[in-house]
Motif scaffolding. Structure first.
Motif, PDB file in Angstrom:
ATOM      1  N   ARG A 226       0.830  -1.200   0.000  1.00 28.47           N
ATOM      2  CA  ARG A 226       0.000   0.000   0.000  1.00 28.47           C
ATOM      3  C   ARG A 226       0.870   1.259   0.000  1.00 28.47           C
ATOM      4  O   ARG A 226       0.643   2.182  -0.783  1.00 28.47           O
ATOM      5  N   LYS A 227       1.873   1.274   0.860  1.00 30.13           N
ATOM      6  CA  LYS A 227       2.707   2.474   0.945  1.00 30.13           C
ATOM      7  C   LYS A 227       3.569   2.655  -0.304  1.00 30.13           C
ATOM      8  O   LYS A 227       3.773   3.783  -0.764  1.00 30.13           O
ATOM      9  N   GLY A 230       1.257   3.862  -3.007  1.00 28.59           N
ATOM     10  CA  GLY A 230       0.830   5.224  -2.689  1.00 28.59           C
ATOM     11  C   GLY A 230       1.850   6.263  -3.128  1.00 28.59           C
ATOM     12  O   GLY A 230       1.501   7.306  -3.680  1.00 28.59           O
ATOM     13  N   VAL A 233       1.626   6.609  -6.897  1.00 24.80           N
ATOM     14  CA  VAL A 233       0.381   7.253  -7.306  1.00 24.80           C
ATOM     15  C   VAL A 233       0.447   8.748  -7.014  1.00 24.80           C
ATOM     16  O   VAL A 233       0.117   9.582  -7.860  1.00 24.80           O
ATOM     17  N   ILE A 234       0.923   9.095  -5.823  1.00 27.93           N
ATOM     18  CA  ILE A 234       0.894  10.502  -5.434  1.00 27.93           C
ATOM     19  C   ILE A 234       1.924  11.306  -6.230  1.00 27.93           C
ATOM     20  O   ILE A 234       1.628  12.417  -6.692  1.00 27.93           O
ATOM     21  N   LEU A 237       0.420  11.874  -9.544  1.00 28.29           N
ATOM     22  CA  LEU A 237      -0.663  12.863  -9.499  1.00 28.29           C
ATOM     23  C   LEU A 237      -0.119  14.283  -9.355  1.00 28.29           C
ATOM     24  O   LEU A 237      -0.669  15.225  -9.924  1.00 28.29           O
TER      25      LEU A 237
ATOM     26  N   TYR B  93     -10.548   0.740   0.721  1.00 23.72           N
ATOM     27  CA  TYR B  93     -10.066   1.993   1.304  1.00 23.72           C
ATOM     28  C   TYR B  93     -10.502   3.195   0.469  1.00 23.72           C
ATOM     29  O   TYR B  93     -10.801   4.264   1.015  1.00 23.72           O
ATOM     30  N   ILE B 253      -5.094  13.870  -5.111  1.00 23.99           N
ATOM     31  CA  ILE B 253      -3.915  13.853  -4.240  1.00 23.99           C
ATOM     32  C   ILE B 253      -4.361  13.774  -2.781  1.00 23.99           C
ATOM     33  O   ILE B 253      -3.857  12.950  -1.999  1.00 23.99           O
ATOM     34  N   SER B 256      -5.750  10.385  -2.017  1.00 21.33           N
ATOM     35  CA  SER B 256      -4.691   9.368  -1.985  1.00 21.33           C
ATOM     36  C   SER B 256      -3.924   9.395  -0.672  1.00 21.33           C
ATOM     37  O   SER B 256      -3.512   8.354  -0.164  1.00 21.33           O
ATOM     38  N   LEU B 257      -3.712  10.592  -0.132  1.00 25.60           N
ATOM     39  CA  LEU B 257      -2.987  10.679   1.140  1.00 25.60           C
ATOM     40  C   LEU B 257      -3.694   9.848   2.205  1.00 25.60           C
ATOM     41  O   LEU B 257      -3.054   9.140   2.982  1.00 25.60           O
ATOM     42  N   PHE B 260      -3.782   5.805   1.108  1.00 30.29           N
ATOM     43  CA  PHE B 260      -2.530   5.052   1.181  1.00 30.29           C
ATOM     44  C   PHE B 260      -1.808   5.209   2.514  1.00 30.29           C
ATOM     45  O   PHE B 260      -1.036   4.348   2.901  1.00 30.29           O
ATOM     46  N   TYR B 261      -2.026   6.326   3.202  1.00 27.67           N
ATOM     47  CA  TYR B 261      -1.213   6.559   4.398  1.00 27.67           C
ATOM     48  C   TYR B 261      -2.002   6.709   5.697  1.00 27.67           C
ATOM     49  O   TYR B 261      -1.396   6.665   6.768  1.00 27.67           O
ATOM     50  N   PRO B 263      -5.539   5.171   6.064  1.00 22.52           N
ATOM     51  CA  PRO B 263      -6.824   4.661   5.554  1.00 22.52           C
ATOM     52  C   PRO B 263      -7.901   4.513   6.616  1.00 22.52           C
ATOM     53  O   PRO B 263      -9.076   4.582   6.298  1.00 22.52           O
ATOM     54  N   ASN B 264      -7.503   4.332   7.868  1.00 22.49           N
ATOM     55  CA  ASN B 264      -8.515   4.138   8.906  1.00 22.49           C
ATOM     56  C   ASN B 264      -8.686   5.343   9.806  1.00 22.49           C
ATOM     57  O   ASN B 264      -9.409   5.296  10.794  1.00 22.49           O
TER      58      ASN B 264
END
Lengths: 257, 418
Positions: A226-227, A230, A233-234, A237, B93, B253, B256-257, B260-261, B263-264
């Motif tokens: 995931r990281k 991420g 992706v970021i 973007l 997510y 953006i 996505s933050l 990915f970083y 999510p919960n």
């Protein structure tokens, strides 16, 4: 059923009337202490040695009472074990299978496709063996508790001598970080309970760190992927958005304000 | 019949457009569609909301392929999605955090409409359709939060459905009918799943009507003055397509933050505990986007009163175009309205904060004061402002915006264009 409906009615009335019960323990349970993990941050990963030691703690200590019904032995490949090692770890566990062709359930050694089994026949058996408490499933435990891994580590280490007026029931222990302080799990991580295969000294703090990291992996098996994704992706973007901004400036340049 | 339509296109496009005038429709509504040239970034949130809806539907359809709506299997099927389905964790997510971002975007979109008077004649129906979309979104989000069948799913559903038991005489019957039993249970979960899948498509329908109503008179703009001709407008494409795409980049953006970083971060930890009807969580709290309404619900020490007030806080928005009596649209030229507006924004934030706090100590009092201001703003302040406020002078047109403001000389060169 009646009891349940009363409970329900009380909860609803409380919520509806703006009198929802305040968690008293929230006021007196201290926040779990900050701890540094390798899995934190944008580039955080699960340190294989730490997580493997954590698995050893889980196998030797936790698995006596706790299961992880959503974590399968095959998943252990993700933390650096090969096929044979995974099979050997699974074989340490016994699972109930069946019915066989005589219609009987039977016990057999676990295989990689099995999940970490719940060691009791059922919830009632677990309650009976633990003074009325059911040891929770640990599959998503670090996600399922406010405070996350910090909280889990703090509880594992938070055993203290109970105050005079504590009124502990038999089979209850005093824990600084557990809500209400009265926990049914005894202090398990004591010196000498685990003999680490890699020679690391198994202090309670070391074991708590390792097993919590393992449980965090169990709760978030795709965290590394995931990281990594991420970041890509970021970054993509950001570049794309910057270019869109430039295009926007160019297109709007001929419009009079 | 309508046979006088002559397609202006040639070749294959002309052949198609002659039989189904979609090319013409797209040109009219996406390409040449004249749009005020002075829209600020505050106008980006409408298209963002539309894109958020699409993201939610696409991820939701994929999640529904793997989800099992049954009290015995729902929690496990979510774990299956998170662990074994290819990129299932990513889908879920995005869907979880997408819901929060959908609400952020829609709330900003609504506050923008409020500030610039976008609900005023002739856009009352456009605004009303927006309120309908909000109501549908709230129902959809609530039922969606029930589906993982965690502790907060179960107890949230229990508290919310129990609000209907406040209805006089038929309350208990209605609640039992909603549950499909004597408590929240499997029939409840299954119907919530069914409706959670249905309502988004009703939202799509409402959004289409919202767009039809929008394109009847076109977008409002920061001056609140209708465009007076081509000098005030630009074609939608490429001017606003590129601006909306840039806004989308920023939105993605931010999303996505979280995905990915963190999510919960926006959820509740205890929803990762399976639902247990015998264990009440110490603190039942709705998702953050419902917190202001939760405070309003709890502001009255009477169940029926609280429920009526809470529904009233949304329904009152339908009446907004008639409560605001001021002939001036844009808050830019309304010095008093501006102050009360920002106080309302602050007030809603306070309502949200109080919603997350336990109802003891000073919080219930703050919640009541904030609830009172919310209603006073709409029911007292807006109608009175229309009578007593002295608006600032307004420009004659979008192209000649600075009449009384700072740079009077600068405005001069553009005025001959009129």
């Amino acid at each position: 059923m009646a009891k349940f409906r009363n409970l329900l009615a009380a909860a609803i009335a409380a919520a509806g009337l703006g009198l929802a019960p305040v968690p008293v323990e929230a006021a007196e349970t201290p926040a779990p202490p900050e701890h540094t993990w390798q899995f934190e941050g944008v580039f955080g990963t699960f340190d294989r040695a730490t997580v493997q030691r954590g698995l050893q703690v889980f196998n030797t200590v936790c698995s006596a009472c706790h299961g992880m019904k959503y974590v399968h032995f095959r998943n252990l490949k993700d933390i650096g074990y090969n096929k044979d090692q995974v099979e050997a770890i699974a074989a340490q566990y016994t699972v109930t299978d069946g019915p066989n062709d005589q219609g009987e359930m039977y016990q057999r050694p676990a295989e990689p496709t099995d999940a970490f089994p719940f060691p009791y026949k059922n919830k009632e058996a677990a309650k009976n063996a633990n003074n009325g408490a059911v040891p929770p499933d640990l599959s998503v435990i670090t996600n399922a508790r406010p405070g996350g891994p910090e909280y889990v580590r703090a509880v594992l280490l938070g055993y203290e001598k109970a105050p005079e007026d504590a009124n502990l029931s038999p089979g209850q222990y005093w824990n600084k970080y557990y809500p209400s302080h009265k926990i049914s799990m005894p202090q398990m991580l004591v010196q000498g309970v685990v003999d680490y295969q890699d020679g690391t000294k198994a202090t309670p703090k070391q074991m708590a760190h390792d097993v919590t990291a393992f449980l965090h992996w169990a709760s978030n098996p795709h965290m590394e992927e995931r990281k990594r994704l991420g970041l890509k992706v970021i970054l993509f973007l950001i570049v794309l958005t910057a270019m869109l901004y430039a295009v926007q400036r160019k297109i709007w340049a001929d419009v009079e304000k | 019949m309508a046979t006088d339509y002559q397609t202006p296109y040639k070749g294959v496009l002309g052949w198609l457009d002659d039989r189904l005038p979609v090319i013409n429709f797209a040109d009219q509504h996406l390409r040449f569609y004249p749009t005020p040239k002075n829209l600020t970034y505050a106008w980006n949130f409408g298209s963002l909301a539309g894109i958020a809806l699409v993201i939610m539907i696409v991820t939701g359809i994929a999640l529904a392929m793997h989800y099992t709506p049954h009290t015995d299997y729902a929690f496990a099927s979510i774990q299956k999605i998170m662990r074994d389905v290819n990129y299932g964790w990513l889908l879920r997510y995005i869907h979880m955090n997408g819901a929060s971002f959908f609400f952020i975007v829609v709330y900003i979109h609504m506050f923008r409409g409020l500030y610039y008077g976008s609900y005023k004649q002739p856009r009352e129906v456009l605004w009303g359709l927006g309120v309908i979309i909000l109501l549908l979104m709230m129902a959809t989000a609530f039922m969606g939060y029930t589906l993982p069948w965690g502790q907060m799913s179960y107890w949230g559903a229990t508290v919310i459905t129990n609000m209907f038991s406040a209805v006089p005489v038929f309350g208990d019957e209605i609640t039992r009918w909603l549950w499909g039993g004597f408590a929240v249970g499997n029939p409840t979960l299954q119907r919530f799943f069914s409706l959670h899948y249905l309502l988004p498509f009703l939202i799509v329908g409402a959004v289409m009507l919202h767009l039809v109503a929008l394109h009847r008179y076109g977008s409002n703009n920061p001056t609140g003055i209708e465009p007076k001709g081509h000098q005030d407008q630009v074609p939608f494409h490429p001017y606003y397509t590129v601006k909306d795409l840039f806004g989308l980049g920023v939105f993605l953006i931010a999303l996505s933050l979280f995905v990915f970083y963190a999510p919960n971060y926006l959820g509740h930890a205890i929803n990762y505990q399976p639902a247990d009807p015998l264990v009440t969580p110490p603190h039942i709290v709705p998702e953050w986007y419902f917190l202001p309404f939760y405070t309003i619900l709890r502001a009255v020490p009477n169940k029926l009163g609280g429920v009526l007030l809470m529904f009233g806080s949304v329904l009152i928005l339908f009446a907004l175009p008639w409560l605001d009596r001021s002939p001036v649209r844009s808050g830019r030229y309304r010095p008093l309205f501006k102050q009360f507006f920002w106080l309302l924004v602050l007030d809603v934030l306070v309502l949200g904060y109080v919603g997350a706090m336990p109802p003891s100590g000073i919080w219930p009092t703050i919640g009541r004061v904030a609830t009172a201001y919310y209603f006073i703003f709409f029911l007292v302040i807006l109608p009175l402002l229309g009578v007593f406020e002295r608006p600032k002078p307004r420009p004659h047109s979008i192209s000649q915006p600075v009449l009384s403001d700072r740079a009077q000389p600068a405005a001069a060169p553009t005025s001959p264009a009129e």
